[in-house]
Design an enzyme around this catalytic site. Sequence first.
Site, PDB file in Angstrom:
ATOM      1  N   HIS A 140      12.296  -3.667   1.801  1.00  0.00           N
ATOM      2  CA  HIS A 140      11.758  -4.975   2.201  1.00  0.00           C
ATOM      3  C   HIS A 140      12.226  -5.279   3.629  1.00  0.00           C
ATOM      4  CE1 HIS A 140       9.817  -8.804   1.376  1.00  0.00           C
ATOM      5  NE2 HIS A 140      10.705  -9.287   2.228  1.00  0.00           N
ATOM      6  N   ALA A 141      11.276  -5.587   4.508  1.00  0.00           N
ATOM      7  CA  ALA A 141      11.591  -5.724   5.935  1.00  0.00           C
ATOM      8  C   ALA A 141      12.619  -6.819   6.199  1.00  0.00           C
ATOM      9  CB  ALA A 141      10.309  -6.031   6.702  1.00  0.00           C
ATOM     10  N   HIS A 168      12.667 -12.924  14.580  1.00  0.00           N
ATOM     11  CA  HIS A 168      14.042 -13.184  14.129  1.00  0.00           C
ATOM     12  C   HIS A 168      15.038 -12.697  15.181  1.00  0.00           C
ATOM     13  CE1 HIS A 168      13.067 -14.551  10.140  1.00  0.00           C
ATOM     14  NE2 HIS A 168      12.585 -13.404   9.722  1.00  0.00           N
ATOM     15  N   HIS A 186      12.407 -11.680  -3.249  1.00  0.00           N
ATOM     16  CA  HIS A 186      13.299 -12.799  -2.951  1.00  0.00           C
ATOM     17  C   HIS A 186      13.982 -13.384  -4.180  1.00  0.00           C
ATOM     18  CE1 HIS A 186      10.514 -12.170   0.309  1.00  0.00           C
ATOM     19  NE2 HIS A 186      11.314 -12.810   1.119  1.00  0.00           N
ATOM     20  N   TYR A 198       9.225 -19.969   3.950  1.00  0.00           N
ATOM     21  CA  TYR A 198       7.951 -19.372   4.362  1.00  0.00           C
ATOM     22  C   TYR A 198       6.815 -20.390   4.290  1.00  0.00           C
ATOM     23  CZ  TYR A 198      10.768 -15.197   3.627  1.00  0.00           C
ATOM     24  OH  TYR A 198      11.772 -14.258   3.671  1.00  0.00           O
ATOM     25  N   HIS A 246       6.791 -10.443  13.177  1.00  0.00           N
ATOM     26  CA  HIS A 246       7.605 -11.390  12.400  1.00  0.00           C
ATOM     27  C   HIS A 246       9.096 -11.048  12.536  1.00  0.00           C
ATOM     28  CE1 HIS A 246       8.597 -13.892   8.783  1.00  0.00           C
ATOM     29  NE2 HIS A 246       9.555 -12.991   8.660  1.00  0.00           N
ATOM     30  N   GLU A 247       9.420  -9.798  12.328  1.00  0.00           N
ATOM     31  CA  GLU A 247      10.838  -9.389  12.373  1.00  0.00           C
ATOM     32  C   GLU A 247      11.417  -9.550  13.781  1.00  0.00           C
ATOM     33  OE1 GLU A 247      12.427  -9.125   9.738  1.00  0.00           O
ATOM     34  OE2 GLU A 247      10.690  -8.987   8.434  1.00  0.00           O
ATOM     35  N   GLU A 297      11.538 -18.175  10.284  1.00  0.00           N
ATOM     36  CA  GLU A 297      10.417 -17.387   9.756  1.00  0.00           C
ATOM     37  C   GLU A 297       9.134 -17.594  10.546  1.00  0.00           C
ATOM     38  OE1 GLU A 297      11.121 -15.191   7.724  1.00  0.00           O
ATOM     39  OE2 GLU A 297      13.071 -15.881   6.993  1.00  0.00           O
TER      40      GLU A 297
HETATM   41  O1  X8Z Z   1      10.104 -11.563   3.355  1.00  0.00           O
HETATM   42  C1  X8Z Z   1       9.409 -11.709   4.341  1.00  0.00           C
HETATM   43  C2  X8Z Z   1       9.783 -11.021   5.646  1.00  0.00           C
HETATM   44  C3  X8Z Z   1      11.250 -10.916   5.837  1.00  0.00           C
HETATM   45  S1  X8Z Z   1      12.004 -12.447   6.112  1.00  0.00           S
HETATM   46  C4  X8Z Z   1       9.181  -9.634   5.671  1.00  0.00           C
HETATM   47  N1  X8Z Z   1       8.254 -12.415   4.263  1.00  0.00           N
HETATM   48  C5  X8Z Z   1       7.818 -13.037   3.027  1.00  0.00           C
HETATM   49  C6  X8Z Z   1       7.396 -12.025   1.981  1.00  0.00           C
HETATM   50  O2  X8Z Z   1       7.280 -10.835   2.303  1.00  0.00           O
HETATM   51  O3  X8Z Z   1       7.174 -12.408   0.835  1.00  0.00           O
HETATM   52  C7  X8Z Z   1       7.353 -12.701   5.368  1.00  0.00           C
HETATM   53  C8  X8Z Z   1       6.281 -13.579   4.819  1.00  0.00           C
HETATM   54  C9  X8Z Z   1       6.639 -13.899   3.398  1.00  0.00           C
HETATM   55 ZN    ZN Z   2      11.487 -13.226   7.970  1.00  0.00          ZN
END
Ligand code: X8Z
Ligand code: ZN
Length: 606
Positions: free
Chosen positions: A347-348, A381, A505, A515, A377-378, A405
């Site tokens: 997960h990024a 950060h 998450h 988000y 997105h990354e 975010e």
């Molecule tokens: O988890 C993330 C990022 C890392 S903060 C990749 N996002 C959420 C997800 O993947 O569910 C970005 C948008 C929503």
């Molecule tokens: Zn993020």
Amino acid sequence: MKPQFKLSFGALIVASTLALTACNNTAPKNKQVTEQDAELFLAQSEKTLVDLSERSGRAEWIYANFVTEDTASLAADVNREQTDIIVKLASDAAQFDNVKLSDDNRRKMNKLKLNLTLPAPQDPEKSRKLAALKAELDGLYAKGAYCKTPDECLSLGDMTSKMASSRNYEELLDLWQGWRQVSQPMRPLYAQQITLTNEGANQLGYADTGAMWRSKYDMPADDFATELDRIWGQVKPLYNALHCHVRAKLGEKYGEDKVPQNQPIPAHLLGNMWAQTWGNIYDVVAPENADPGYDVTKLLAKHNYDELKMVQGAETFFTSMGFEKLPDTFWTRSLFTKPKDRDVQCHASAWNLDNKDDLRIKMCIQRTGEEFSVIHHELGHNFYQRAYNTLPYYYQESANDGFHEAIGDTIALSVTPGYLKEIGLLEQVPDESKDIGLLMKMALDKVAFIPFSLLVDQWRWQVFSGEISPEQYNQAWWDLRKKYQGVQAPIARNETHFDPGAKYHVPGNVPYTRYFLAHILQFEFHRSLCEIAGNKESIHRCSVYNSKEAGKRLNTMLEMGSSRPWQEALESVTGSKQMDATAMLDYFAPLQTYLDEQNKDRQCGW
Ligand code: X8Z
Ligand code: ZN
């Protein structure tokens, strides 16, 4: 982002640091504590936290990059020690509750009290257990795979690609249920984690961990929850129109027996494992005669963009606005591709290992347009982290977590056809008659995401408060999926399943409301930055590429970190102190008109 990994320390230092903390930071009995004592306490605590954060970051980095039993154990050790110290400091901070402090000192004290996302009980056994549970949950997700036979396993990345492109109902269903086998064993662990962390939150003076999470927004926690409902109310009509149109098109594609037109949409048909963004089924809903005629995934392939080139491309956007280039160490220390020979947390995420400029991302990049956005997105950060790195440690965070975010996403909104042409990826910018297609694609990602991003924490808050008991985990999850998103499980689910755990998450304990906020904020930022850049085109065609003025204004906000209430940070870019979905609604106004026309003879709702 990994804000929860910022504060930490190594095993050897712990005992002495704890002792030092306890002796030095607590004012002598019978003595009236003063603002001076508070300042001393804050300064000493800051030193402890800074010292410890680097080691914690490294342990977490290593665990996430080499997921094994041993790295899990080491990460859990560091995590426990880190949590114990912060809990101690947060509880010691209470001695200053009735002391008159400057706004700045009071703010720092609050940052200290609210720092943890997983507070632990002040009992070594329980705190050890909580840290072990956290590492185990993280590991179950990272190692998750769907194996039909022992030699035929699909990773989440494999499944993500297939879900994006397959239009075969049965194949999609198989993938959907396959990934959800990974989360079943998380269920009892998750329930134990909730009990333990609530006890920790309680000891720090919060009703439960959810109440603690809601207290981080420079306003009373209940007002914050009301504010979310207000904003969701603004977006709901647009979402409902999009839902109605997408359901109708899916009905045409798969048959109305499979997609009944008066019921929630089956959750496996929307091009994404969690039905959180729907852009991958653009082909199913594309407006006739308004197709922009290009696809970023194909453009990247055509121009031989590999993973490195994709990251370099995203960096160039930021530097075009006047931001400094990323340090050399970013390029040597980051992880861009999925290693073949070991488990990693794919997960990024974006990291700052030394609270200065040891910036990195960790991501198993796939060569798609969707991932190109995630890279922006990354990097958002990372640029934020570097912008606030000279502030006191307490303020080395975003204005609120939604701001962190939102930054990279704001930049990605500027990845328009005009920009793609400018960097040589696209030969010709489609004319305005194709804008509905572009807006549709964007809405499938951004508008569809709004209710999902709200419901994840609606579920968690109720779990923390006990309104949802462990026996109801899955049913309550699907009730909320239905209520907010209008989607339903495609096959029967029961309480042996743990479908919330299939989303990173939840086992990762990363709050999700951030988000939701980010998706509202990014349209506000985009609108304001476009104005600052002198844009004359429609807002969805605007790109702030090359605008030093926009970059400067953005950077001013980033440099504020969390030193001021987020309302002031928002005002510094947009001129308003209130979050508002109008910018998003204005952006999609032409699409709303189109959708209303398409839906006029349809029965919408579920
Ligand atoms: O988890 C993330 C990022 C890392 S903060 C990749 N996002 C959420 C997800 O993947 O569910 C970005 C948008 C929503
Ligand atoms: Zn993020």
